[in-house]
Write a protein that holds these residues in place. Structure first.
Motif, PDB file in Angstrom:
ATOM      1  N   THR A 177       0.821  -1.398  -0.280  1.00 52.68           N
ATOM      2  CA  THR A 177      -0.054   0.319  -0.058  1.00 52.68           C
ATOM      3  C   THR A 177       1.137   1.084   0.188  1.00 52.68           C
ATOM      4  O   THR A 177       1.893   1.299   0.652  1.00 52.68           O
ATOM      5  N   ARG A 181      -4.843   5.849  -1.914  1.00 51.90           N
ATOM      6  CA  ARG A 181      -5.218   4.846  -2.648  1.00 51.90           C
ATOM      7  C   ARG A 181      -4.533   4.516  -3.420  1.00 51.90           C
ATOM      8  O   ARG A 181      -5.844   3.659  -4.801  1.00 51.90           O
ATOM      9  N   ASN A 266      -3.695  -1.132  -7.946  1.00 46.86           N
ATOM     10  CA  ASN A 266      -4.979  -0.282  -7.734  1.00 46.86           C
ATOM     11  C   ASN A 266      -4.926   0.928  -7.105  1.00 46.86           C
ATOM     12  O   ASN A 266      -4.509   1.204  -6.282  1.00 46.86           O
ATOM     13  N   TYR A 267      -6.350   1.511  -7.809  1.00 45.91           N
ATOM     14  CA  TYR A 267      -6.448   2.960  -7.649  1.00 45.91           C
ATOM     15  C   TYR A 267      -7.728   3.224  -7.304  1.00 45.91           C
ATOM     16  O   TYR A 267      -8.580   2.985  -7.192  1.00 45.91           O
ATOM     17  N   LYS A 268      -7.653   3.678  -5.440  1.00 48.13           N
ATOM     18  CA  LYS A 268      -9.263   3.786  -5.212  1.00 48.13           C
ATOM     19  C   LYS A 268      -9.491   5.269  -5.627  1.00 48.13           C
ATOM     20  O   LYS A 268      -9.135   6.257  -5.122  1.00 48.13           O
ATOM     21  N   ASN A 270     -12.471   6.646  -4.626  1.00 48.75           N
ATOM     22  CA  ASN A 270     -13.500   6.928  -3.257  1.00 48.75           C
ATOM     23  C   ASN A 270     -13.212   6.109  -2.451  1.00 48.75           C
ATOM     24  O   ASN A 270     -12.665   4.832  -3.147  1.00 48.75           O
ATOM     25  N   ASP A 271     -13.871   5.960  -1.525  1.00 47.19           N
ATOM     26  CA  ASP A 271     -14.181   4.685  -0.947  1.00 47.19           C
ATOM     27  C   ASP A 271     -14.927   3.742  -1.753  1.00 47.19           C
ATOM     28  O   ASP A 271     -14.759   2.658  -1.245  1.00 47.19           O
ATOM     29  N   LYS A 272     -15.542   4.074  -2.120  1.00 54.47           N
ATOM     30  CA  LYS A 272     -16.394   3.027  -3.009  1.00 54.47           C
ATOM     31  C   LYS A 272     -15.674   2.768  -4.542  1.00 54.47           C
ATOM     32  O   LYS A 272     -16.219   1.148  -4.912  1.00 54.47           O
ATOM     33  N   VAL A 274     -12.625   1.640  -7.301  1.00 55.22           N
ATOM     34  CA  VAL A 274     -11.695   0.860  -7.603  1.00 55.22           C
ATOM     35  C   VAL A 274     -11.166   0.728  -8.528  1.00 55.22           C
ATOM     36  O   VAL A 274     -12.381  -0.118  -8.857  1.00 55.22           O
ATOM     37  N   TYR A 355     -16.990  -1.077  -7.826  1.00 58.32           N
ATOM     38  CA  TYR A 355     -17.669  -0.214  -7.400  1.00 58.32           C
ATOM     39  C   TYR A 355     -18.999  -0.672  -6.287  1.00 58.32           C
ATOM     40  O   TYR A 355     -19.564  -1.716  -6.309  1.00 58.32           O
ATOM     41  N   ASN A 362     -21.197  -5.437  -4.344  1.00 62.29           N
ATOM     42  CA  ASN A 362     -20.071  -4.530  -5.899  1.00 62.29           C
ATOM     43  C   ASN A 362     -20.583  -5.574  -6.513  1.00 62.29           C
ATOM     44  O   ASN A 362     -21.169  -6.344  -6.901  1.00 62.29           O
TER      45      ASN A 362
END
Length: 466
Positions: A177, A181, A266-268, A270-272, A274, A355, A362
């Protein structure tokens, strides 16, 4: 919402892909999902795959036709029986078609989290085979003359391509990590080749002239490391090929080695939302043990056989049919050499979008792409995953594959304490109606998964307040 539109555009330009357990992406909590993307972190603490049963996987498909495209119900007087309908089968095929198979067995597998890191170790046995074949193979049923239009029919089989590889891999992976993000991952694999056969190039053309004469031309080369006993004639050309008696010992040698690499991120947004991307099976194997190369180049013209002596009953001085066979053999003599060579791993790349509007739900899409020679093989899978706490994780998927648009899949992972039993498939119709299936896909296994102790309700509330 703008971020969602950007992610969808990225996926659209990446195209679609061939199925390889894409339902695994939507069935949360299965450790083997790291094989889709090296940056995935499917468990919170650690896991151990059941030896030789952690992952048993097979993917197989034929984009050209299914069984019931060839064996069909008859019409008219044959309406109550089944008939072979090659015309219909040919109508379902594309110019270039793909017969592919991939299977793997996870011998050993485990992984664990260490703060910002997640490490994995695997020993796998893998088999991959890809055959690209032209519709002209089926068109041979028409012969070499169009009697309706009184003109010759030519056939070309130069798009034929064969590649098969069997190997073992010892893989060490790590993901980290970077910030809130971004998470990145990499897997390094030491490879031990077992067997390989592939066509370096293949050109074969059948040309018919207006006078009825026919000409065959070929220019082909095949490489293999399968142990062969090759005999030669007095001119140094290949006279016979047989597999050696001690093939098992030869295939288990360690003379064929190489390296492979997987990369993922992986790129976030936001919290929902990716976005993930991965490149898998980059690398090579150097084949040194029991290698062979068989190649041929020639041309043969056939102008018919004189059968007048057979019709009149006279004895002929020479068997014309045997002479034609001898001329054909002389035109397409095979030669060989035993130099070492190198092959790739039939690598692939995928892009995923996940999402998660609810903790138990999901939604997403994943694509996977690879090349067979110069042909891009695409497929895309959309799906939904539902989780019932820690006990049950399920998924429903729909996949679009090459020349087979309707494929419904599903996945389930049952967690009985630390014991996890799972099964996923991108194509359930292959089990329900095998005669119509163009693709078969399944992965199942048993793991021990440890996600730590469950937190009390008041602890969760305190953390959310902080």
């Amino acid at each position: 919402m703008k971020q969602l539109y950007i992610a969808i555009i990225i996926l659209a330009f990446c195209g679609s892909a061939k199925a390889q357990d894409n339902s695994l992406f939507f069935t949360k909590g299965i450790p083997q999902s790291t094989q889709l993307n090296a940056s995935f972190r499917p468990v919170k603490k650690w896991y151990l795959a059941m030896p030789a049963l952690g992952s048993v996987q097979i993917n197989s498909g034929n984009s050209g036709f299914s069984w019931d495209d060839i064996i069909r119900s008859g019409t008219g007087a044959q309406s109550d029986s089944l008939v072979v309908d090659l015309d219909y089968a040919a109508s379902q095929m594309q110019e270039d078609n793909l017969l592919a198979t991939e299977s793997s067995l996870q011998v050993i597998g485990f992984g664990f989290a260490a703060k910002k890191w997640f490490f994995t170790f695997d020993i796998n046995h893998k088999l991959k085979a890809k055959i690209k074949y032209p519709v002209s193979l089926m068109n041979l049923r028409q012969g070499n003359w169009d009697y309706d239009n009184n003109k010759p029919i030519n056939h070309s089989f130069s798009n034929l391509y064969v590649n098969g590889i069997d190997y073992n891999e010892i893989a060490l992976g790590a993901s980290r990590t970077i910030n809130d993000r971004l998470t990145v991952g990499m897997r390094v694999k030491y490879l031990i080749g077992v067997a390989n056969v592939h066509s370096e190039y293949f050109n074969l053309d059948m040309e018919t002239f207006a006078n009825g004469n026919m000409r065959l031309t070929s220019d082909a080369s095949f490489r293999t490391n399968i142990p062969l006993d090759i005999t030669y004639d007095e001119n140094g050309y290949v006279d016979g090929v047989e597999v050696k008696d001690d093939i098992e010992d030869e295939l288990l040698s360690t003379n064929n080695t190489g390296w492979g690499f997987d990369f993922g991120a992986n790129y976030k947004f936001n919290d929902k939302l990716v976005l993930g991307a991965a490149v898998n099976d980059l690398g090579f194997i150097k084949w040194k043990g029991e290698t062979s190369r068989l190649f041929t180049k020639g041309s043969f013209e056939y102008d018919g056989i004189d059968i007048s002596d057979e019709i009149t009953g006279n004895e002929s001085d020479e068997d014309d049919f045997d002479k034609v066979l001898d001329d054909l053999e002389d035109a397409f003599r095979f030669s060989s050499d035993s130099e070492g060579y190198k092959t790739g791993l039939m690598g692939s790349f995928n892009v995923s979008l996940n999402y998660q509007p609810k903790q138990w739900l999901n939604l997403g899409v994943i694509s996977k792409n690879y090349f067979v020679e110069d042909m891009l093989v695409p497929q895309v899978t959309a799906g939904a995953g539902l989780q019932a706490g820690r006990i049950l994780s399920t998924s429903l998927t729909y996949s679009y594959m090459k020349n087979a648009p309707s494929n419904f899949g599903a996945g389930v992972a049952l967690n009985l304490g630390a014991l996890q039993i799972y099964a996923v498939s991108d194509n359930l119709s292959s089990a329900l109606k095998p005669e119509t299936a163009k693709y078969v896909n399944a992965r199942l296994g048993i793991n021990f998964v440890f996600n730590g102790k469950r937190k009390k309700v008041e602890e969760v509330v305190e953390e959310s307040v902080e």
